[in-house]
Design an enzyme around this catalytic site. Structure first.
Site, PDB file in Angstrom:
ATOM      1  N   GLU A 163     -14.943   0.257   6.062  1.00 58.46           N
ATOM      2  CA  GLU A 163     -15.254  -0.205   4.694  1.00 58.46           C
ATOM      3  C   GLU A 163     -16.121  -1.463   4.698  1.00 58.46           C
ATOM      4  OE1 GLU A 163     -11.497  -0.397   2.610  1.00 58.46           O
ATOM      5  OE2 GLU A 163     -11.026   1.689   3.076  1.00 58.46           O
ATOM      6  N   ASN A 207     -16.449   3.897   9.332  1.00 58.79           N
ATOM      7  CA  ASN A 207     -15.668   4.669   8.361  1.00 58.79           C
ATOM      8  C   ASN A 207     -15.789   4.008   6.989  1.00 58.79           C
ATOM      9  OD1 ASN A 207     -13.598   6.749   7.845  1.00 58.79           O
ATOM     10  ND2 ASN A 207     -12.157   5.040   7.588  1.00 58.79           N
ATOM     11  N   HIS A 243     -11.209   9.941  -0.683  1.00 54.91           N
ATOM     12  CA  HIS A 243     -10.153   9.743  -1.683  1.00 54.91           C
ATOM     13  C   HIS A 243     -10.773  10.087  -3.035  1.00 54.91           C
ATOM     14  CE1 HIS A 243      -7.497   7.695   1.153  1.00 54.91           C
ATOM     15  NE2 HIS A 243      -8.512   6.924   1.514  1.00 54.91           N
ATOM     16  N   GLU A 271      -9.820  10.621   5.460  1.00 52.98           N
ATOM     17  CA  GLU A 271      -8.691  10.136   4.644  1.00 52.98           C
ATOM     18  C   GLU A 271      -8.546  10.959   3.365  1.00 52.98           C
ATOM     19  OE1 GLU A 271      -8.700   5.898   4.026  1.00 52.98           O
ATOM     20  OE2 GLU A 271      -9.486   5.482   6.021  1.00 52.98           O
ATOM     21  N   ASP A 273      -7.508  12.833   0.191  1.00 54.69           N
ATOM     22  CA  ASP A 273      -6.466  13.147  -0.794  1.00 54.69           C
ATOM     23  C   ASP A 273      -7.143  13.362  -2.141  1.00 54.69           C
ATOM     24  OD1 ASP A 273      -6.847  10.423  -1.558  1.00 54.69           O
ATOM     25  OD2 ASP A 273      -5.046   9.785  -0.508  1.00 54.69           O
TER      26      ASP A 273
HETATM   27  O1  G3I Z   1       4.865  -3.832   5.873  1.00 54.23           O
HETATM   28  C1  G3I Z   1       5.121  -4.484   4.632  1.00 54.23           C
HETATM   29  C2  G3I Z   1       6.570  -4.708   4.481  1.00 54.23           C
HETATM   30  O2  G3I Z   1       7.004  -5.596   5.473  1.00 54.23           O
HETATM   31  C3  G3I Z   1       6.838  -5.249   3.095  1.00 54.23           C
HETATM   32  O3  G3I Z   1       8.218  -5.379   2.914  1.00 54.23           O
HETATM   33  C4  G3I Z   1       6.266  -4.317   2.027  1.00 54.23           C
HETATM   34  C5  G3I Z   1       6.466  -4.856   0.627  1.00 54.23           C
HETATM   35  O4  G3I Z   1       5.512  -4.313  -0.258  1.00 54.23           O
HETATM   36  O5  G3I Z   1       4.921  -4.175   2.253  1.00 54.23           O
HETATM   37  C6  G3I Z   1       4.623  -3.622   3.514  1.00 54.23           C
HETATM   38  O6  G3I Z   1       3.260  -3.526   3.669  1.00 54.23           O
HETATM   39  C7  G3I Z   1       2.613  -2.497   2.951  1.00 54.23           C
HETATM   40  C8  G3I Z   1       1.932  -1.582   3.956  1.00 54.23           C
HETATM   41  O7  G3I Z   1       1.146  -0.628   3.295  1.00 54.23           O
HETATM   42  C9  G3I Z   1       2.929  -0.861   4.848  1.00 54.23           C
HETATM   43  O8  G3I Z   1       3.752  -0.076   4.093  1.00 54.23           O
HETATM   44  C10 G3I Z   1       1.593  -3.128   2.045  1.00 54.23           C
HETATM   45  O9  G3I Z   1       2.257  -3.822   1.019  1.00 54.23           O
HETATM   46  C11 G3I Z   1       0.700  -2.081   1.453  1.00 54.23           C
HETATM   47  O10 G3I Z   1      -0.364  -2.711   0.747  1.00 54.23           O
HETATM   48  C12 G3I Z   1       0.113  -1.220   2.541  1.00 54.23           C
HETATM   49  O11 G3I Z   1      -0.682  -0.230   1.927  1.00 54.23           O
HETATM   50  C13 G3I Z   1      -1.571   0.446   2.800  1.00 54.23           C
HETATM   51  C14 G3I Z   1      -3.004   0.163   2.367  1.00 54.23           C
HETATM   52  O12 G3I Z   1      -3.895   0.911   3.205  1.00 54.23           O
HETATM   53  C15 G3I Z   1      -3.342  -1.308   2.491  1.00 54.23           C
HETATM   54  O13 G3I Z   1      -4.675  -1.541   2.249  1.00 54.23           O
HETATM   55  C16 G3I Z   1      -1.299   1.932   2.676  1.00 54.23           C
HETATM   56  O14 G3I Z   1      -0.004   2.223   3.189  1.00 54.23           O
HETATM   57  C17 G3I Z   1      -2.342   2.728   3.447  1.00 54.23           C
HETATM   58  O15 G3I Z   1      -2.224   4.098   3.142  1.00 54.23           O
HETATM   59  C18 G3I Z   1      -3.744   2.287   3.025  1.00 54.23           C
HETATM   60  O16 G3I Z   1      -4.696   2.990   3.817  1.00 54.23           O
HETATM   61  C19 G3I Z   1      -6.063   2.724   3.544  1.00 54.23           C
HETATM   62  C20 G3I Z   1      -6.846   2.942   4.831  1.00 54.23           C
HETATM   63  O17 G3I Z   1      -6.294   2.186   5.866  1.00 54.23           O
HETATM   64  C21 G3I Z   1      -8.322   2.597   4.641  1.00 54.23           C
HETATM   65  N1  G3I Z   1      -8.897   3.320   3.527  1.00 54.23           N
HETATM   66  C22 G3I Z   1      -8.149   3.258   2.275  1.00 54.23           C
HETATM   67  C23 G3I Z   1      -6.688   3.650   2.498  1.00 54.23           C
HETATM   68  C24 G3I Z   1      -5.940   3.674   1.182  1.00 54.23           C
HETATM   69  O18 G3I Z   1      -5.886   2.412   0.614  1.00 54.23           O
END
Ligand code: G3I
Length: 350
Positions: A163, A207, A243, A271, A273
């Site tokens: 990104e 990517n 996405h 990715e 969906d």
């Molecule tokens: O790990 C912490 C945890 O310790 C905490 O208690 C909890 C509370 O909210 O948050 C947890 O972290 C979260 C993490 O996912 C793991 O679950 C973050 O808040 C959350 O923001 C994070 O979201 C991820 C997101 O990227 C962050 O940018 C999504 O799971 C993940 O699917 C998403 O993936 C991205 C790709 O890497 C890049 N392209 C876009 C895609 C979708 O956004």
């Protein structure tokens, strides 16, 4: 959720399909999804993949079963991101990612590493207080250490830069993130060069999102990639995230994949969906979602250098997009019309 015969039959007509979801017309029981062959098989010679999440893999047996049977490649959803794998200076937390790599070995699947240079999910210690020289040293050490750790594993490709293209191209081509602010656009060349030095054979990817169809952002990425190749920066592939909302698959997706492939690169859907946009989607929405999955997979399958289709998750209830039923399997593991469409698209391309 129950998929009634009418929906799947309509989809079957739409797709000219062999697989019809046999669903009870009025029952809480999920439809049998066993009629579908494992998608990892029908996708060959391409990989069919999913973003894999260790929280669900080790706590939801339905998710685990689908992961074991349907996919030939996985991307860690969060486990290899900087904040997780390198939370403090000189402290690496390999355990969550190692568990996924170990699982992928047991099911004879490959992995896509994800990711190194990104504007999100950086560890707090990597911040604006660092100098450019320090950032460069940290980046090299991070990439080298992690790629060395997984050198003997089944990692097929790495998203080296994620990104990086700006969403405001009138302001700048590269997104303003800590990496570009500190190291400029050179951060791309540096990251790919460090990665190639660490592992000469794994595929190195750039990517991005909103670059799937022809358009200004895709053109900007095309220019970046052409520049890299001209400068002999070691890039092997381009990842198209995909996405999408309902009905939003760009008509030029295949053409766009092909022009990157024509540069001599691999391309991949990384990715995928399809967001229904609704917390209670209608049958018509699921039919459109299936059509959209079909369009994306067909576009990839029509491009020789398109090596994989990865969905960003497996089941609706474990998606990063909450409550919008974006994935091919329901929260109870039922194959949705989208799953049927994916099978159809791969089979039609054979
Ligand atoms: O790990 C912490 C945890 O310790 C905490 O208690 C909890 C509370 O909210 O948050 C947890 O972290 C979260 C993490 O996912 C793991 O679950 C973050 O808040 C959350 O923001 C994070 O979201 C991820 C997101 O990227 C962050 O940018 C999504 O799971 C993940 O699917 C998403 O993936 C991205 C790709 O890497 C890049 N392209 C876009 C895609 C979708 O956004």
């Amino acid at each position: 959720m129950v998929f009634r015969f009418s929906v799947s039959a309509a989809l079957g007509l739409l797709l000219g399909c062999t697989y019809v979801l046999a669903t009870p017309a009025s029952s809480a029981a999920p439809a049998a999804s066993t009629a579908l062959p494992p998608i990892r098989s029908v996708a060959q010679p391409r990989f069919f993949g999913a973003a894999l999440n260790s929280t669900f893999l080790f706590n939801d047996p339905i998710y685990t079963k689908l992961a074991e049977t349907q996919f030939s490649i996985f991307t860690p959803e969060n486990e290899m991101k900087w904040e997780v794998i390198h939370p403090f200076p000189n402290v690496y937390n390999f355990t969550p990612a190692d568990e996924l790599v170990k699982f992928s070995h047991t099911v004879n699947a490959r992995m896509r590493g994800h990711n190194f240079v990104w504007g999100s999910q950086l560890a707090p210690w990597v911040n604006d207080s660092l100098t450019a020289t320090e950032m460069d040293i940290i980046l090299k050490e991070h990439i080298t250490t992690i790629m060395d750790h997984y050198k003997k594993d089944n990692i097929y490709a790495w998203d080296i830069v994620n990104e990086i293209v700006s969403d405001t191209l009138n302001v700048s081509t590269f997104k303003q993130i800590l990496w570009t602010q500190k190291l400029g656009e050179e951060v791309v060349a540096k990251a790919f060069t460090y990665a190639r030095a660490a592992n000469p054979s794994v595929k190195l990817y750039i990517n991005d999102y909103s670059i799937e169809g022809l358009g200004p952002k895709s053109d900007a990425l095309f220019g970046i990639v052409q520049g890299m190749m001209k400068d002999k920066i070691p890039i092997d592939g381009v990842g198209f995230q995909c996405h999408f909302g309902l009905g939003q698959v760009p008509a030029t997706l295949q053409q766009n994949l092909q022009r990157f492939a024509d540069l001599g690169l691999d391309v991949a859907i990384t990715e995928l969906d399809i967001n229904t946009g609704s917390t209670s989607p209608t049958d018509a929405m699921f039919a459109q979602q299936a059509q959209d999955y079909l369009s994306v997979v067909s576009a990839c399958a029509a491009v020789k250098r398109c090596v994989s289709v990865t969905t960003w998750g497996i089941m609706d209830n474990h998606s990063w997009i909450v409550g919008k039923d974006v994935l091919p399997w329901t929260g109870t593991g039922e194959a949705k019309p989208a799953a049927t469409a994916i099978v159809q698209a791969f089979e039609a391309a054979k």
